[in-house]
Write a protein that holds these residues in place. Structure first.
Motif, PDB file in Angstrom:
ATOM      1  N   TYR A 146       0.836  -1.209   0.000  1.00  0.00           N
ATOM      2  CA  TYR A 146       0.000   0.000   0.000  1.00  0.00           C
ATOM      3  C   TYR A 146       0.870   1.257   0.000  1.00  0.00           C
ATOM      4  O   TYR A 146       1.960   1.295   0.576  1.00  0.00           O
ATOM      5  CB  TYR A 146      -0.942  -0.018   1.203  1.00  0.00           C
ATOM      6  N   LYS A 147       0.352   2.279  -0.677  1.00  0.00           N
ATOM      7  CA  LYS A 147       1.054   3.553  -0.800  1.00  0.00           C
ATOM      8  C   LYS A 147       0.190   4.675  -0.231  1.00  0.00           C
ATOM      9  O   LYS A 147      -0.986   4.465   0.110  1.00  0.00           O
ATOM     10  CB  LYS A 147       1.394   3.823  -2.265  1.00  0.00           C
ATOM     11  N   LYS A 148       0.762   5.863  -0.158  1.00  0.00           N
ATOM     12  CA  LYS A 148       0.049   6.995   0.429  1.00  0.00           C
ATOM     13  C   LYS A 148      -1.267   7.277  -0.273  1.00  0.00           C
ATOM     14  O   LYS A 148      -2.263   7.633   0.353  1.00  0.00           O
ATOM     15  CB  LYS A 148       0.943   8.240   0.395  1.00  0.00           C
ATOM     16  N   SER A 171      -6.276   2.233  11.397  1.00  0.00           N
ATOM     17  CA  SER A 171      -6.325   3.693  11.248  1.00  0.00           C
ATOM     18  C   SER A 171      -5.445   4.374  12.296  1.00  0.00           C
ATOM     19  O   SER A 171      -5.420   3.964  13.457  1.00  0.00           O
ATOM     20  CB  SER A 171      -7.768   4.180  11.390  1.00  0.00           C
ATOM     21  N   LYS A 172      -4.710   5.411  11.859  1.00  0.00           N
ATOM     22  CA  LYS A 172      -3.780   6.103  12.752  1.00  0.00           C
ATOM     23  C   LYS A 172      -3.813   7.608  12.474  1.00  0.00           C
ATOM     24  O   LYS A 172      -4.092   8.041  11.357  1.00  0.00           O
ATOM     25  CB  LYS A 172      -2.346   5.609  12.545  1.00  0.00           C
ATOM     26  N   PRO A 173      -3.461   8.429  13.474  1.00  0.00           N
ATOM     27  CA  PRO A 173      -3.355   9.877  13.234  1.00  0.00           C
ATOM     28  C   PRO A 173      -2.213  10.215  12.278  1.00  0.00           C
ATOM     29  O   PRO A 173      -2.252  11.238  11.605  1.00  0.00           O
ATOM     30  CB  PRO A 173      -3.088  10.444  14.635  1.00  0.00           C
ATOM     31  N   SER A 174      -1.193   9.362  12.221  1.00  0.00           N
ATOM     32  CA  SER A 174      -0.047   9.585  11.353  1.00  0.00           C
ATOM     33  C   SER A 174      -0.167   8.735  10.092  1.00  0.00           C
ATOM     34  O   SER A 174      -0.417   7.532  10.162  1.00  0.00           O
ATOM     35  CB  SER A 174       1.248   9.231  12.089  1.00  0.00           C
ATOM     36  N   GLN A 175       0.035   9.376   8.940  1.00  0.00           N
ATOM     37  CA  GLN A 175      -0.011   8.639   7.674  1.00  0.00           C
ATOM     38  C   GLN A 175       1.078   7.573   7.625  1.00  0.00           C
ATOM     39  O   GLN A 175       0.831   6.436   7.184  1.00  0.00           O
ATOM     40  CB  GLN A 175       0.162   9.618   6.514  1.00  0.00           C
ATOM     41  N   GLU A 176       2.240   7.910   8.105  1.00  0.00           N
ATOM     42  CA  GLU A 176       3.363   6.966   8.098  1.00  0.00           C
ATOM     43  C   GLU A 176       3.075   5.763   8.984  1.00  0.00           C
ATOM     44  O   GLU A 176       3.326   4.615   8.599  1.00  0.00           O
ATOM     45  CB  GLU A 176       4.646   7.671   8.565  1.00  0.00           C
TER      46      GLU A 176
END
Length: 321
Positions: free
Chosen positions: A70-72, A92-97
């Motif tokens: 998966y990518k951004k 799910s996370k607050p940070s995309q990374e």
């Protein structure tokens, strides 16, 4: 006189404890996997999170086989959370990374596990799907996004077959030793209404039997039938009257293990049960001489089992000091 209609699994060749089990599907798949993990059987479960509909199961397997991480651009942001419509909210996370790292870590492990596994267990939950109006793809999870973003539809058994059959054939070509055990979740989706739930389960059952007829490696597990007929009493349900309770889960596991595991495996289960009872013991005084002696015996028993069954997964076993 019989007072129940007992349902048995069809006789089949047994599994062995050295085999890795890959499991995908509804939350009932998680229930059964927890038991397998408790017996230290190497297990990979729901790498995308709980997956209810068969089209999402098919697309997840396809992506695993292609090893397309998966990518951004595969993520969306909503209410300060990055999430994937292919994944459960646990990712799910607050940070995309952080979100991507969690998704791809699970993904890479699952890819390797799928190609090494000896057993693939699929548990189909519902034939109702939600299609994203923007991408036109069926989503695994709507994440409470606005309902206007999705179209809800009932998929028919032939559509399920058309999606699942090719990818299951591909899996067995890449992993010829793989056995596929398919079942329909006994958990009713009553938000769809009683009649719609029945219609949904009928599509799933028809498709599952179609896969058995089409692919020699596929076997049907009558888990839905056991819950609906053999255990047709509300004492086998949780308080919501929808989810099977632990008594029902343990009974289904017993039926499954009696069919799919041999006497040597059951002997190992008995030993591990005894170990697990010891590991779950909570003493009043951890510094007492009695407890120190108890932990020494428990360590020795653990080491003996690790030596006797080195192919089981002991990584999660409690470390005793």
């Amino acid at each position: 006189m019989n007072f129940r209609t007992e349902i048995k699994f069809a006789k089949t060749s047994p599994l062995v404890l050295k085999q890795t089990i890959f499991s995908m599907g509804s939350c009932f798949a998680d229930n059964m996997s927890e038991i397998l993990k408790g017996y230290r059987i190497p297990t990979c479960t729901n790498p995308f999170g709980i997956t209810y509909n068969p089209l999402s199961i098919a697309s997840s397997l396809k992506r695993l086989l292609s090893k397309e991480i998966y990518k951004k651009e595969d993520l969306i942001e909503d209410k300060n959370l990055f999430l994937s419509l292919d994944h459960h909210g646990d990712f799910s996370k607050p940070s995309q990374e952080d979100c991507l790292n969690g998704i791809n870590s699970s993904f890479n492990h699952a890819h390797d596990c799928l190609l090494e596994a000896s057993v693939l267990i699929l548990t189909l939950g519902t034939a109702y799907v939600y299609r994203d109006r923007q991408s036109h793809k069926v989503v695994n999870n709507c994440h409470r996004l606005p309902a206007s973003r999705f179209d809800r539809q009932l998929i028919k058994s032939n559509e399920i077959l058309n999606d699942l059959s090719p990818v299951l054939r591909q899996v067995t070509e890449l992993n010829p030793k793989l056995r596929i055990l398919i079942s329909v979740s006994p958990i009713r989706h009553l938000r769809d209404s009683f009649s719609q739930n029945t219609l949904s389960k009928a599509q799933l059952i028809t498709a599952a039997h179609g896969l058995v007829e089409e692919i020699p490696q596929v076997e049907y597990l009558p888990i839905y039938e056991i819950m609906m007929d053999d255990l047709r009493d509300y004492r086998f349900y949780e308080a919501d009257m929808i989810h099977p309770n632990q008594v029902a889960i343990d009974y289904i596991w017993q039926q499954f293990s009696n069919t799919y595991f041999d006497s040597a495996s059951h002997l190992a289960f008995q030993k591990i049960d005894k170990l697990n009872q010891g590991l779950s013991h909570r003493p009043r005084n951890i510094e007492s001489i009695e407890y120190l002696k108890f932990t020494e015996k428990l360590k020795k028993r653990t080491e003996e089992l690790q030596q006797q069954y080195p192919y089981l997964n002991w990584s999660d076993t409690l470390k005793l000091d």
